[in-house]
Write an enzyme that holds these catalytic residues in place. Structure first.
Site, short mmCIF file in Angstrom:
data_model
loop_
_atom_site.label_atom_id
_atom_site.label_comp_id
_atom_site.label_asym_id
_atom_site.label_seq_id
_atom_site.Cartn_x
_atom_site.Cartn_y
_atom_site.Cartn_z
N HIS A 217 30.77 -33.51 23.48
CA HIS A 217 29.57 -33.46 24.31
C HIS A 217 29.72 -34.28 25.60
O HIS A 217 28.91 -34.15 26.50
CB HIS A 217 28.36 -33.94 23.49
CG HIS A 217 27.85 -32.90 22.55
ND1 HIS A 217 26.63 -32.30 22.68
CD2 HIS A 217 28.42 -32.31 21.47
CE1 HIS A 217 26.45 -31.42 21.72
NE2 HIS A 217 27.55 -31.40 20.97
N SER A 221 32.54 -28.06 26.26
CA SER A 221 33.42 -27.16 25.52
C SER A 221 34.35 -26.41 26.46
O SER A 221 34.00 -26.10 27.60
CB SER A 221 32.59 -26.15 24.74
OG SER A 221 31.81 -26.79 23.75
N LYS A 245 24.26 -17.20 17.04
CA LYS A 245 25.63 -16.69 16.85
C LYS A 245 26.33 -17.45 15.72
O LYS A 245 27.04 -16.84 14.90
CB LYS A 245 26.41 -16.84 18.15
CG LYS A 245 27.71 -16.05 18.17
CD LYS A 245 28.27 -15.95 19.57
CE LYS A 245 29.47 -15.01 19.60
NZ LYS A 245 29.96 -14.77 20.97
N ASP A 246 26.15 -18.77 15.66
CA ASP A 246 26.72 -19.55 14.55
C ASP A 246 26.12 -19.13 13.22
O ASP A 246 26.83 -19.11 12.20
CB ASP A 246 26.48 -21.05 14.78
CG ASP A 246 27.44 -21.65 15.79
OD1 ASP A 246 28.44 -20.97 16.14
OD2 ASP A 246 27.21 -22.79 16.24
N GLU A 289 49.41 -27.42 -3.43
CA GLU A 289 48.45 -26.39 -3.09
C GLU A 289 48.93 -25.61 -1.86
O GLU A 289 49.72 -26.10 -1.06
CB GLU A 289 47.08 -27.00 -2.80
CG GLU A 289 46.36 -27.54 -4.03
CD GLU A 289 45.75 -26.43 -4.87
OE1 GLU A 289 44.52 -26.25 -4.87
OE2 GLU A 289 46.54 -25.72 -5.53
#
Length: 428
Positions: A217, A221, A245-246, A289
């Protein structure tokens, strides 16, 4: 307004009373409401939010599992079976937690690859990227310790093999191993240490995630074009555009998560871990894993133990230097055709290492691991620095708005003809 009170604009009287004394509502509105974000995000930008959702799921399910788990070598395996059979909804909580680790790594790997492809590690976001690498390292430590807790065959022998790697370091190596074990073999003190750290580290991850988001922030972005917004015409408020959208991405992600939990809960696990740990019986093939397999393959690609350990750790530590290894001034590989080709080859090498890491340490898998390892490091240390100097990128768009709306986009924010909006920009 009384002296010392924040000038809150919240309409709800209760929330306004709180916000005047502790302006969290104002802060959330600023950081997640009106926060300007580039208007051209694609769905790859959903994966940061998905990682946060997954972290919350892992912490919540982990707390409930810890209430019923017994960190003792004589009871750990049975306590996990009791969770599965006798605790109300214990099977669901355990399957969500177990598969949540795999889903977490899938999301984070995609998040990392997106950052690499679009150049999100470049100035001024170097620290943002480095904090992300720290989060990944903490995730790996947390996941490794969590894999030991069921105290099955693969848990015990995986812990034995991985902790023994530290003995390769001269002088201090054996002391580190003894400290990790809490004795002279993987036993009850080891299990207690790992349980304690496995419970603690997710909260440390949460703290570093807070710093990661705070750094985001500050710098803002990145975006698929890799160019900075030049004005309000290039940005949108985070809410409601990207919250919606998220939300779409989260619904799709949770549907996939639910499918894995309810229809294939053991697909990504190892059957040997449903056998109680036995120090006297070594499994035929010890594997970690799936999300550790690329780094395990790098470890086994080097005949020398110390060299393999150094390369394994170096394969992640080199990520810290990525902002300076990439010498190109263009961020996004959308405008770097050669870099894009070599990057896709690097992604293929990563998946080849993942495949080879799950195979026995014999030919032809060893030579395949060595070739993939050589390209893995060559991409960071040779290809990126050289390409940045030699490659001629494609022309960049004038602005985000010009690329999104068309070549005749009015930068002043006024309306443009529909035909012009539909016409793609020639330079892009």
């Amino acid at each position: 307004m009384a002296i010392g009170l924040h000038d809150s604009q919240v309409k709800n009287p209760v929330l306004r009373w709180i916000d005047q004394r502790l302006p969290v509502v104002t802060m959330m509105q600023k950081e997640y409401g009106t926060f300007p974000t580039p208007r051209n995000f694609n769905y790859f930008w959903n994966f940061g939010a998905l990682a946060m959702i997954n972290l919350v799921i892992m912490i919540a399910t982990g707390i409930f599992l810890a209430m019923n788990y017994t960190p003792h070598t004589a009871y750990a395996f049975d306590s996990v079976e009791r969770i599965m059979r006798d605790v109300n909804w214990g099977w669901l909580i355990r399957y969500v937690h177990m598969n949540g680790a795999s889903m977490f790594f899938i999301v984070v790997y995609i998040h990392i690859y997106r950052g690499m492809y679009y150049g999100s590690y470049k100035k001024p976001r170097e620290l943002l990227w480095m904090l992300g690498v720290v989060i990944f390292l903490l995730m790996m430590a947390t996941a490794f310790m969590g894999y030991v807790l069921p105290w099955g065959q693969m848990s015990f022998w995986g812990a034995t093999v991985i902790t023994n790697l530290f003995s390769a370091f001269p002088v201090v190596g054996q002391s580190i191993v003894t400290l990790l074990w809490g004795g002279f073999s993987v036993d009850n003190p080891t299990l207690n240490r790992f349980f304690s750290l496995h419970y603690l580290l997710p909260f440390v991850i949460f703290g570093v995630v807070f710093l990661h988001v705070a750094a985001l922030h500050i710098t803002g972005s990145n975006n698929p074009l890799g160019i900075e917004p030049k004005g309000p015409q290039d940005t949108l408020p985070f809410h409601p555009y990207y919250t919606i959208k998220d939300s779409v991405g989260i619904v799709a992600y949770l549907a996939l998560f639910a499918f894995l939990v309810f229809f294939a809960p053991n697909y990504l696990g190892h059957p040997d871990n449903y056998i109680p740990a036995n120090p006297l019986v070594t499994p035929a093939h010890i594997v970690p894993e799936w999300y550790f397999l690329p780094f395990y393959a790098i470890l086994r690609a080097v005949p020398d133990k110390l060299g393999g350990v150094l390369l394994m750790f170096g394969s992640i530590l080199v990520w810290f230097a990525l902002p300076w290894l990439d010498t190109s001034k263009v961020r996004s590989m959308r405008f770097r055709p050669l870099a894009r080709m070599f990057f896709f080859l690097w992604v293929i090498s990563f998946f080849v290492l993942m495949w080879a890491g799950g195979k026995p340490a014999e030919q032809p898998y060893v030579i395949i691991s060595q070739i993939a390892t050589a390209y893995y490091f060559a991409w960071f240390l040779v290809i990126l620095p050289v390409l940045g100097k030699l490659e001629r990128p494609l022309p960049l768009p004038e602005s985000i708005a010009a690329a999104v709306l068309g070549h005749r986009a009015v930068l002043g924010g006024g309306p443009i003809p529909a035909a012009a909006a539909a016409k793609p920009m020639e330079k892009a």
